[in-house]
Design a protein around this motif. Structure first.
Motif, mmCIF file in Angstrom:
data_model
loop_
_atom_site.group_PDB
_atom_site.id
_atom_site.type_symbol
_atom_site.label_atom_id
_atom_site.label_comp_id
_atom_site.label_asym_id
_atom_site.label_seq_id
_atom_site.Cartn_x
_atom_site.Cartn_y
_atom_site.Cartn_z
ATOM 1 N N SER A 1 10.527 55.370 63.617
ATOM 2 C CA SER A 1 11.147 55.599 62.313
ATOM 3 C C SER A 1 11.792 56.973 62.335
ATOM 4 O O SER A 1 11.234 57.920 62.886
ATOM 5 C CB SER A 1 10.105 55.559 61.197
ATOM 6 O OG SER A 1 9.578 54.267 61.083
ATOM 7 N N GLY A 2 12.962 57.066 61.748
ATOM 8 C CA GLY A 2 13.660 58.341 61.654
ATOM 9 C C GLY A 2 14.170 58.533 60.241
ATOM 10 O O GLY A 2 13.894 57.724 59.349
ATOM 11 N N ARG A 3 14.907 59.593 60.046
ATOM 12 C CA ARG A 3 15.430 59.880 58.714
ATOM 13 C C ARG A 3 16.917 60.172 58.818
ATOM 14 O O ARG A 3 17.352 60.941 59.661
ATOM 15 C CB ARG A 3 14.684 61.073 58.126
ATOM 16 C CG ARG A 3 14.928 61.264 56.653
ATOM 17 C CD ARG A 3 13.941 62.223 56.027
ATOM 18 N NE ARG A 3 12.550 61.841 56.163
ATOM 19 C CZ ARG A 3 11.926 60.966 55.376
ATOM 20 N NH1 ARG A 3 12.580 60.354 54.418
ATOM 21 N NH2 ARG A 3 10.657 60.696 55.561
ATOM 22 N N ASP A 4 17.697 59.527 57.956
ATOM 23 C CA ASP A 4 19.137 59.779 57.888
ATOM 24 C C ASP A 4 19.318 61.161 57.265
ATOM 25 O O ASP A 4 18.912 61.386 56.121
ATOM 26 C CB ASP A 4 19.816 58.704 57.039
ATOM 27 C CG ASP A 4 21.325 58.861 56.990
ATOM 28 O OD1 ASP A 4 21.823 60.003 57.115
ATOM 29 O OD2 ASP A 4 22.009 57.843 56.822
ATOM 30 N N GLY B 1 18.592 61.121 53.527
ATOM 31 C CA GLY B 1 17.145 61.292 53.493
ATOM 32 C C GLY B 1 16.404 59.971 53.601
ATOM 33 O O GLY B 1 15.176 59.930 53.595
ATOM 34 N N GLU B 2 17.149 58.884 53.704
ATOM 35 C CA GLU B 2 16.560 57.549 53.779
ATOM 36 C C GLU B 2 15.888 57.327 55.137
ATOM 37 O O GLU B 2 16.368 57.782 56.167
ATOM 38 C CB GLU B 2 17.677 56.517 53.582
ATOM 39 C CG GLU B 2 17.228 55.086 53.603
ATOM 40 C CD GLU B 2 18.414 54.133 53.433
ATOM 41 O OE1 GLU B 2 18.266 52.987 53.856
ATOM 42 O OE2 GLU B 2 19.456 54.551 52.907
ATOM 43 N N THR B 3 14.756 56.621 55.133
ATOM 44 C CA THR B 3 14.071 56.273 56.375
ATOM 45 C C THR B 3 14.827 55.145 57.058
ATOM 46 O O THR B 3 15.198 54.163 56.420
ATOM 47 C CB THR B 3 12.619 55.836 56.092
ATOM 48 O OG1 THR B 3 11.941 56.916 55.454
ATOM 49 C CG2 THR B 3 11.895 55.479 57.372
ATOM 50 N N VAL B 4 15.068 55.315 58.362
ATOM 51 C CA VAL B 4 15.778 54.301 59.143
ATOM 52 C C VAL B 4 15.000 54.028 60.422
ATOM 53 O O VAL B 4 14.222 54.859 60.880
ATOM 54 C CB VAL B 4 17.219 54.752 59.500
ATOM 55 C CG1 VAL B 4 18.076 54.873 58.263
ATOM 56 C CG2 VAL B 4 17.212 56.045 60.268
#
Length: 99
Positions: A51-54, A58-61
């Motif tokens: 999991s990462g963050r845009d 700030g959205e989880t991707v």
């Protein structure tokens, strides 16, 4: 580079490079380690999905798993990197020791 190695002719080196690079690429694609004596070694590392963050939203991707090539310099390359220059005497000494 040509000025430092006037004895190497492009006509002779070109076919060698055009053979070595694809051969190395195919070996790495098969997951094999490619070692160039004294220079260093290339190997494939796989990064697992995570999991990462845009950063914009700030959205989880979800970040997909991917493979990348990692290079480990050999001893002679390490010496050159530490010196910050190409010290031919030190490199030649290492080559003699490695042979």
């Amino acid at each position: 580079m040509a000025e430092q190695s006037p004895h190497l002719y492009e006509k002779r080196i070109g076919p060698v490079i055009l053979t070595i690079i694809p051969t190395m690429s195919y070996a790495l694609a098969r997951g094999e380690r490619v070692e160039l004596h004294v220079f260093g070694a290339f190997e494939v590392t796989v990064r697992v999905a995570r999991s990462g963050r845009d950063p914009r939203t700030g959205e989880t991707v979800q970040v997909e798993a991917r493979a990348s090539v990692h290079f480990n310099p050999g001893e002679a390359m390490g010496v050159r990197l530490k010196l910050g220059t190409i010290d031919t005497a030190a490199a030649a000494d290492l080559l003699r020791k490695a042979s």
